[in-house]
Design a protein around this motif. Structure first.
Motif, short mmCIF file in Angstrom:
data_model
loop_
_atom_site.label_atom_id
_atom_site.label_comp_id
_atom_site.label_asym_id
_atom_site.label_seq_id
_atom_site.Cartn_x
_atom_site.Cartn_y
_atom_site.Cartn_z
N LEU A 1 131.26 49.84 8.28
CA LEU A 1 132.40 48.94 8.18
C LEU A 1 133.67 49.60 8.70
CD1 LEU A 1 131.68 47.35 4.69
CD2 LEU A 1 131.34 46.29 6.93
N THR A 2 133.86 50.88 8.40
CA THR A 2 135.06 51.56 8.89
C THR A 2 134.97 51.80 10.39
OG1 THR A 2 134.21 53.79 8.43
CG2 THR A 2 135.48 52.72 6.69
N ARG A 3 133.79 52.09 10.88
CA ARG A 3 133.62 52.35 12.32
C ARG A 3 134.01 51.14 13.15
NH1 ARG A 3 129.76 55.87 15.44
NH2 ARG A 3 130.73 55.81 17.48
N PHE A 4 133.76 49.97 12.61
CA PHE A 4 134.04 48.75 13.36
C PHE A 4 135.29 48.02 12.87
CE2 PHE A 4 129.58 49.63 14.14
CZ PHE A 4 129.58 49.60 15.53
N GLY A 5 136.13 48.70 12.09
CA GLY A 5 137.41 48.14 11.68
C GLY A 5 137.32 46.96 10.73
N LYS A 6 136.29 46.90 9.94
CA LYS A 6 136.12 45.82 8.96
C LYS A 6 136.79 46.25 7.64
CE LYS A 6 133.40 43.42 11.68
NZ LYS A 6 133.76 42.12 12.18
N TRP A 7 138.11 46.37 7.70
CA TRP A 7 138.87 46.96 6.59
C TRP A 7 138.72 46.18 5.29
CZ3 TRP A 7 138.86 50.97 9.13
CH2 TRP A 7 139.41 51.13 10.39
N ASP A 8 138.91 44.86 5.34
CA ASP A 8 138.84 44.07 4.12
C ASP A 8 137.44 44.11 3.51
OD1 ASP A 8 141.54 43.31 4.17
OD2 ASP A 8 141.12 41.64 5.52
N GLU A 9 136.42 44.07 4.36
CA GLU A 9 135.05 44.15 3.86
C GLU A 9 134.81 45.50 3.19
OE1 GLU A 9 131.89 42.81 6.54
OE2 GLU A 9 133.46 41.77 7.67
N MET A 10 135.32 46.57 3.79
CA MET A 10 135.14 47.90 3.21
C MET A 10 135.80 47.97 1.84
SD MET A 10 134.11 50.91 2.96
CE MET A 10 134.55 51.51 1.34
N LEU A 11 136.98 47.45 1.73
CA LEU A 11 137.71 47.53 0.47
C LEU A 11 137.07 46.69 -0.64
CD1 LEU A 11 141.33 47.63 1.87
CD2 LEU A 11 140.02 49.52 0.85
N LYS A 12 136.18 45.78 -0.28
CA LYS A 12 135.44 44.99 -1.27
C LYS A 12 134.18 45.71 -1.74
CE LYS A 12 137.04 40.55 0.47
NZ LYS A 12 136.68 39.36 1.26
N GLU A 13 133.80 46.77 -1.07
CA GLU A 13 132.59 47.51 -1.45
C GLU A 13 132.78 48.12 -2.83
OE1 GLU A 13 129.45 48.08 0.06
OE2 GLU A 13 130.18 46.32 1.17
N PRO A 14 131.78 47.97 -3.70
CA PRO A 14 131.91 48.54 -5.05
C PRO A 14 131.81 50.06 -5.02
CG PRO A 14 129.71 47.63 -4.73
CD PRO A 14 130.52 47.27 -3.51
N GLU A 15 132.43 50.67 -6.00
CA GLU A 15 132.35 52.11 -6.14
C GLU A 15 130.90 52.51 -6.42
OE1 GLU A 15 134.44 55.74 -8.65
OE2 GLU A 15 134.92 53.67 -9.15
N PRO A 16 130.41 53.56 -5.74
CA PRO A 16 129.03 53.99 -6.01
C PRO A 16 128.94 54.64 -7.39
CG PRO A 16 130.08 55.48 -4.46
CD PRO A 16 131.05 54.36 -4.70
N PRO A 17 127.73 54.72 -7.94
CA PRO A 17 127.57 55.40 -9.23
C PRO A 17 128.08 56.84 -9.15
CG PRO A 17 125.53 54.33 -8.55
CD PRO A 17 126.48 54.23 -7.39
N LYS A 18 128.60 57.34 -10.24
CA LYS A 18 129.20 58.67 -10.24
C LYS A 18 128.17 59.79 -10.34
CE LYS A 18 133.63 57.15 -12.04
NZ LYS A 18 134.54 57.28 -10.96
N ILE A 19 126.96 59.54 -9.90
CA ILE A 19 125.92 60.56 -9.96
C ILE A 19 125.92 61.46 -8.72
CG2 ILE A 19 124.40 59.28 -11.50
CD1 ILE A 19 122.81 58.42 -9.00
N SER A 20 126.65 61.08 -7.68
CA SER A 20 126.66 61.85 -6.45
C SER A 20 128.10 62.08 -5.97
CB SER A 20 125.87 61.13 -5.36
OG SER A 20 126.10 61.72 -4.10
#
Length: 172
Positions: free
Chosen positions: A3-22
């Motif tokens: 998403l960042t590579r192709f400038g999909k900024w709003d879509e990226m910012l909607k991505e949920p935070e990954p689990p804090k295991i990594s």
């Protein structure tokens, strides 16, 4: 990262935070959010993501190999340099931006070769773009040629090279 590579900024910012295991995935997420905020012109938010990314880089778990002989730290260490460079460029502080991006290039060059590459895009592309924006077209030309030597027929590098050549009046 796609998403960042192709400038999909709003879509990226909607991505949920990954689990804090990594720590690696957490760091990658903060990097991508920071890149999206830069893309949207929200520099303060990008700087907050950069600070979180730098904090994550202190995590000892990053010293383990990720997918190859490269450690998670070696790969993720590229992120704050690219993001710091993009933030500095957005502020028109080109000397700082170039310094960050040159470090990112060196860090990526130091990775053990893998296919696909473990960092999501060649930092030389960002460096070349910033050099062009800073009216340093001859240097950008060199950066793009080197990227093409390493990544043959890379369309982004070819596009940047075209812009660098035209900026120097090399129209043949």
């Amino acid at each position: 990262l796609a998403l960042t590579r192709f400038g999909k900024w709003d879509e990226m910012l909607k991505e949920p935070e990954p689990p804090k295991i990594s720590a690696y995935h957490q760091g990658t997420w903060h990097y991508a959010r920071g890149a999206a905020f830069v893309g949207k012109g929200q520099i303060d938010a990008a700087e907050q993501e950069l600070a979180k990314l730098k904090e994550i880089l202190k995590d000892e778990s990053l010293n383990q190999p990720l997918f190859s002989l490269n450690t998670a730290r070696a790969i993720l260490s590229i992120a704050p340099e690219v993001l710091g460079g993009e933030i500095a460029a957005a502020k028109k502080n080109f000397e700082v931006a170039v310094a960050h991006l040159e470090r990112a290039v060196r860090l990526e060059d130091a990775l053990v070769y893998t296919e696909p590459a473990e960092w999501h895009y060649p930092p030389r592309l960002a460096l070349g773009a910033v050099l062009l924006e800073a009216n340093r077209a001859a240097e950008a030309e060199t950066v793009y040629w080197e990227d093409l030597r390493r990544n043959r027929e890379n369309g982004w590098a070819l596009f940047g090279l075209t812009k660098a050549l035209k900026a120097q009046g090399k129209n043949e």
